[in-house]
Design a protein around this motif. Structure first.
Motif, PDB file in Angstrom:
ATOM      1  N   GLY A  12       0.824  -1.206   0.000  1.00  0.00           N
ATOM      2  CA  GLY A  12       0.000   0.000   0.000  1.00  0.00           C
ATOM      3  C   GLY A  12       0.857   1.254   0.000  1.00  0.00           C
ATOM      4  N   VAL A  13       1.916   1.238   0.812  1.00  0.00           N
ATOM      5  CA  VAL A  13       2.829   2.383   0.843  1.00  0.00           C
ATOM      6  C   VAL A  13       3.451   2.583  -0.536  1.00  0.00           C
ATOM      7  CG1 VAL A  13       5.020   3.206   1.771  1.00  0.00           C
ATOM      8  CG2 VAL A  13       3.317   2.229   3.297  1.00  0.00           C
ATOM      9  N   GLY A  14       3.910   1.473  -1.134  1.00  0.00           N
ATOM     10  CA  GLY A  14       4.517   1.563  -2.462  1.00  0.00           C
ATOM     11  C   GLY A  14       3.539   2.105  -3.481  1.00  0.00           C
ATOM     12  N   LEU A  15       2.296   1.644  -3.398  1.00  0.00           N
ATOM     13  CA  LEU A  15       1.290   2.087  -4.364  1.00  0.00           C
ATOM     14  C   LEU A  15       0.989   3.569  -4.184  1.00  0.00           C
ATOM     15  CD1 LEU A  15      -0.478   0.731  -6.550  1.00  0.00           C
ATOM     16  CD2 LEU A  15      -2.331   0.802  -4.890  1.00  0.00           C
ATOM     17  N   THR A  16       0.854   4.002  -2.930  1.00  0.00           N
ATOM     18  CA  THR A  16       0.633   5.429  -2.675  1.00  0.00           C
ATOM     19  C   THR A  16       1.801   6.228  -3.238  1.00  0.00           C
ATOM     20  OG1 THR A  16      -0.304   4.680  -0.595  1.00  0.00           O
ATOM     21  CG2 THR A  16      -0.032   7.052  -0.882  1.00  0.00           C
ATOM     22  N   GLY A  17       3.004   5.705  -3.006  1.00  0.00           N
ATOM     23  CA  GLY A  17       4.184   6.367  -3.556  1.00  0.00           C
ATOM     24  C   GLY A  17       4.100   6.467  -5.068  1.00  0.00           C
ATOM     25  N   ALA A  18       3.622   5.417  -5.703  1.00  0.00           N
ATOM     26  CA  ALA A  18       3.518   5.423  -7.163  1.00  0.00           C
ATOM     27  C   ALA A  18       2.548   6.506  -7.622  1.00  0.00           C
ATOM     28  CB  ALA A  18       3.059   4.056  -7.659  1.00  0.00           C
ATOM     29  N   SER A  74      -1.711  -0.645 -10.298  1.00  0.00           N
ATOM     30  CA  SER A  74      -0.697   0.408 -10.215  1.00  0.00           C
ATOM     31  C   SER A  74      -0.718   1.278 -11.464  1.00  0.00           C
ATOM     32  CB  SER A  74       0.685  -0.186  -9.979  1.00  0.00           C
ATOM     33  OG  SER A  74       1.136  -0.848 -11.120  1.00  0.00           O
ATOM     34  N   LEU A  75      -1.049   0.669 -12.603  1.00  0.00           N
ATOM     35  CA  LEU A  75      -1.142   1.474 -13.827  1.00  0.00           C
ATOM     36  C   LEU A  75      -2.282   2.469 -13.708  1.00  0.00           C
ATOM     37  CD1 LEU A  75       0.142   1.913 -16.515  1.00  0.00           C
ATOM     38  CD2 LEU A  75      -1.394   0.223 -17.510  1.00  0.00           C
ATOM     39  N   VAL A  76      -3.415   1.998 -13.188  1.00  0.00           N
ATOM     40  CA  VAL A  76      -4.573   2.882 -13.014  1.00  0.00           C
ATOM     41  C   VAL A  76      -4.214   4.012 -12.062  1.00  0.00           C
ATOM     42  CG1 VAL A  76      -6.877   3.008 -11.984  1.00  0.00           C
ATOM     43  CG2 VAL A  76      -6.299   1.144 -13.543  1.00  0.00           C
ATOM     44  N   VAL A  77      -3.515   3.660 -10.983  1.00  0.00           N
ATOM     45  CA  VAL A  77      -3.135   4.664  -9.993  1.00  0.00           C
ATOM     46  C   VAL A  77      -2.217   5.711 -10.616  1.00  0.00           C
ATOM     47  CG1 VAL A  77      -1.598   4.927  -8.030  1.00  0.00           C
ATOM     48  CG2 VAL A  77      -3.509   3.354  -7.892  1.00  0.00           C
ATOM     49  N   ALA A  78      -1.266   5.245 -11.428  1.00  0.00           N
ATOM     50  CA  ALA A  78      -0.350   6.181 -12.079  1.00  0.00           C
ATOM     51  C   ALA A  78      -1.123   7.106 -13.008  1.00  0.00           C
ATOM     52  CB  ALA A  78       0.716   5.415 -12.856  1.00  0.00           C
ATOM     53  N   TYR A  99      -3.730  12.276 -14.426  1.00  0.00           N
ATOM     54  CA  TYR A  99      -4.967  12.993 -14.700  1.00  0.00           C
ATOM     55  C   TYR A  99      -5.144  14.151 -13.704  1.00  0.00           C
ATOM     56  CZ  TYR A  99      -9.915  14.080 -14.721  1.00  0.00           C
ATOM     57  OH  TYR A  99     -11.104  14.755 -14.750  1.00  0.00           O
ATOM     58  N   LEU A 100      -4.880  13.842 -12.444  1.00  0.00           N
ATOM     59  CA  LEU A 100      -5.052  14.854 -11.402  1.00  0.00           C
ATOM     60  C   LEU A 100      -4.087  16.020 -11.621  1.00  0.00           C
ATOM     61  CD1 LEU A 100      -7.060  14.637  -9.116  1.00  0.00           C
ATOM     62  CD2 LEU A 100      -5.163  14.102  -7.571  1.00  0.00           C
ATOM     63  N   ALA A 101      -2.837  15.681 -11.972  1.00  0.00           N
ATOM     64  CA  ALA A 101      -1.863  16.739 -12.235  1.00  0.00           C
ATOM     65  C   ALA A 101      -2.329  17.596 -13.403  1.00  0.00           C
ATOM     66  CB  ALA A 101      -0.497  16.120 -12.536  1.00  0.00           C
TER      67      ALA A 101
END
Lengths: 647, 105
Positions: A419-425, A530-534, A539-541
């Protein structure tokens, strides 16, 4: 090419450093460039040759030792200067010489206007030599030599513009902070020596499973102390403070030393000593925890920084955290893989930001950039590729290496680390695209002067950018998961990490595992997540910095406290000032005035005065009358003779 | 050993001792560098006399050889010493040893 040419790989840059260093100011610039880049380029060619030769050997025999000199030979303790080429050091050697060569070429353009051109290249070559000694060392002492030498070069290059007080101070900060880590590293080496009686990698790692029980206190202590060194060198919490300040150095230096190579030395060292860490699961847990904490910490700070290089610096800290996370969950190959891809895309990003800074005559504040897309087409294109790569977008380099880490974090470390890694991603994708959009899109917010001089960089700078961009795209394809024969890097590093299985008795986690149906589905699921998260981060940026540029300010105002906390980098520097530097400075002042001045100075001055006074009295005995001296001599003779005669 | 004149060894020794003492006193009390020099010569020759007397007493030539050495060295020493003396006199217009004390702190 014969493997026996291996010694030339580190020696060539050393030769360049000596020539450029001794001839600084006397050799014409063009010759300096030729020597500086030529020696590293040649070293790269030889490195490739040695690497290919190594690859032709059978997997078990892929280790080549070359003794250059008997450094220390005392009793049964000996430390030779010996180079060791194995799959792991081979990969590192290629990264150092390859990326190093591109950055040397780039430097000829970027540093072209500098006065101390020879000094710059001498330092840069010396760094390349030191880094190669570090990765090719076959014992702890030689590794430590390289470790300290790269630290020295880092110090020298951060303080390259030593006339600027901030640069001199940043260099000092890097040096001192690294000393803290080196203290731990040295204790680790001492413990290794006390335990094994040798510093030779081959013997230590071969004997370690027999001498140290899994989880024993000694194994944990050795692993943890060595890791303290890695924390300092690789800028992990809590010794990360020097790396952002190191951005005072020239940008190519930031790319080479403070992104692509030196800061990854800690990762390399832990991977090299993997057997010691396997014997100390608790230490491995600490590595993972510190890595994970650093990922989040640095990524959140990067969200709010305005200086383009500082964003990248915190991004580097965060990505190094990923590597340690990978090592901590036993995924050594994944860590080295990310080290390699990160070297490509982070060098690219730094050099790209250097190109932007160069074009804007030294401007680093992203608030005074924007809309540069049409002015700097090549820089823009390569930066976009680098940003996509670090954000982890399929199929660029960062996607594969980051997903491998996340997958191992999930499998071996549990949902929390994942989860930490994913948030970092997610944060990585957001802050990197924030940087990209603020620099290349939106309104032009340039100062009048910067606009006047605006120009795309010369070929010597853009061609390395293009090559690094290509590497950032294809760099990940050497370790494609789930495809039969896709894990080239995994298979290549397999012999290095094979001994883990002997220790744990089970299958090694890292192994270049064949495709098994059992973990294919979860791994693909994690990849998609993780791809979706990235993409969500991107998108947010885009929303914040292109569509609605007022949004960031509104949000910052709403969570003002949090925003300023992040902008001030969690006030770690202030904390250190308050709890460490302040007391040390105050205590030193007290010692200086209370002990140095009051005790030592007074003692020394008192002794001096006493001698002076006694001498003033004795002086009177020297009358200057020759005959009085003769009288004394005569009397003395008479007395001596009298005593002898009467005895 | 040789049929001597009958003068005993002690007489030579006493004469040598007296000469030597005169020399020592001369070195210690006279101010003129020239006289100091002469006194030193006197001391040297007192020793020479002693050497020769012993040599004759023992019938050995060693003493004579010593004396020749002493005379040769004394001659050299006088040459150098007088040269220094002349140089000092030219510079400072004095041959008084008390006036030459520039090295005194």
């Amino acid at each position: 090419m014969s493997l026996s040419l291996l010694w030339l790989v580190p020696v060539l840059p050393l030769f360049g450093a000596i020539v450029n260093g001794l001839g600084a100011g006397r050799i014409p610039r063009r010759v300096v460039s030729a020597i500086g880049t030529g020696t590293v380029g040649l070293a790269f060619v030889i490195a490739v040759g040695c690497f290919l030769r190594l690859a032709q050997l059978p997997a078990e025999e892929r280790i080549f030792l070359q003794t250059l000199y008997d450094w220390i030979d005392s009793g049964d303790f000996s430390v030779p200067i010996r180079l060791a080429l194995d799959p792991l050091s081979g990969v590192m050697m290629l990264v150092v010489t390859g990326v190093g060569f591109l950055i040397h070429v780039y430097s000829t353009g970027y540093m072209g206007h500098e006065k101390a051109y020879g000094r710059y290249f001498a330092y840069l070559n010396l760094f390349t030599f030191s880094m190669l000694m570090l990765v090719l060392a076959d014992n702890f002492l030689l590794l430590f030599f390289g470790w300290e030498a790269v630290g020295l070069c880092s110090f020298l290059l951060i303080g390259y513009w030593y006339q600027r007080p901030s640069a001199a101070k940043a260099g000092l900060k890097a040096f001192v902070t690294n000393r803290v880590g080196d203290w731990g590293f040295m204790i680790g080496i001492f413990l290794v020596f006390v335990t094994f009686g040798t510093l030779d990698f081959g013997r230590v790692f071969a004997e370690a499973p027999g001498r140290l029980a899994i989880g024993s206190g000694l194994a944990t202590a050795i692993a943890l102390f060595l890791f303290i060194g890695a924390i300092g060198k690789s800028a992990q919490l809590p010794l990360h403070v020097w790396l952002p300040d190191a951005m005072e150095g020239p940008t190519p230096v930031s790319a080479l030393i403070h992104a692509a190579t030196m800061v990854t030395a800690g990762v390399y060292m832990v991977a090299r000593c993997h057997i010691l860490y396997t014997l100390a699961p608790a230490a491995l847990g600490v590595v993972a925890a510190i890595g994970a904490a650093t990922v989040l910490f640095a990524a959140t700070v990067a969200l709010t920084q305005k200086d383009i290089k500082r964003v990248l610096a915190y991004s580097t800290v965060s990505q190094l955290g990923y590597m340690f996370l990978a090592l901590g969950v036993g995924a050594y190959t994944a860590g080295i893989f990310h080290l390699m891809t990160h070297a490509f895309f982070k060098a690219l990003l730094f050099l790209g930001s250097g190109s932007v800074i160069h074009a804007l005559s030294g401007e680093q504040d992203m608030d005074r950039m924007g809309g540069l897309k049409k002015h700097l087409p090549r820089t823009h294109l390569t930066m976009l590729i680098g940003t996509l790569a670090i954000a982890g977008v399929f199929p660029l380099a960062g996607f594969f290496s980051k997903d491998e880490i996340l997958w191992h974090a999930w499998e071996n470390g549990g949902p929390l680390l994942w989860g930490v890694g994913l948030t970092g991603a997610f944060l990585t994708a957001f802050y990197m695209f924030r940087l990209y959009f603020m620099t290349f899109h939106g309104q032009e917010r340039l100062t009048h002067e910067a606009k006047h001089h605006l120009h795309e960089s010369p070929n010597s700078m853009t061609i390395p950018l293009l090559l690094l961009a290509v590497l950032s795209v294809i760099g990940g394809w050497i370790n494609i998961p789930l495809v039969r024969g896709g894990q080239i890097l995994g298979a290549w590093l397999e012999p290095v990490f094979a001994d883990i299985a002997h220790v744990t008795g089970g299958a090694a986690h890292h192994a270049a595992g064949e495709v098994t149906g059992s973990h294919a589905t979860p791994e693909i699921t994690l990849m998609v997540i993780s791809l979706v998260v990235a993409l969500a981060g991107i998108y947010l940026a885009h929303r914040f910095y292109v569509v609605d540029p007022g949004a960031p300010k509104r949000i910052a105002d709403r969570v003002h406290g949090l925003y300023t906390l992040l902008r001030d980098k969690y006030r770690v520097d202030e904390l250190y000032d308050a709890i460490l530097l302040g007391p040390i400075v105050r205590g030193s002042v007290r010692l200086w005035q209370g002990f140095d001045v009051a005790v030592i100075d007074r003692t020394v001055n008192g002794v001096g005065r006493a001698v002076e006074k006694a001498a003033g009295e004795l002086r009177l005995a020297q009358t200057g009358y020759v005959q009085m001296y003769a009288m004394v001599i005569t009397l003395g003779t008479v007395i001596v003779l009298g005593v002898l005669a009467l005895r | 050993m040789t049929e001597g004149t009958g003068v005993p060894l002690a007489a030579y020794q006493i004469l040598a001792a007296v000469l030597f003492t005169i020399g020592v006193v001369g070195v210690l009390v006279r101010r003129s560098a020239l006289v100091v020099f002469m006194s030193i010569e006197l001391m040297l020759n007192a020793v020479n006399l002693s050497f020769v007397a012993f040599s004759r007493e023992h019938g050995s030539l060693d003493g004579h050889i010593f004396v020749f050495f002493v005379m040769a060295v004394a001659a050299a020493e006088v040459a150098v010493g007088l040269a220094i003396l002349v140089a000092i006199f030219r510079n400072r217009e004095t041959a008084n040893v008390d006036d030459v004390r520039l090295l005194k702190g």
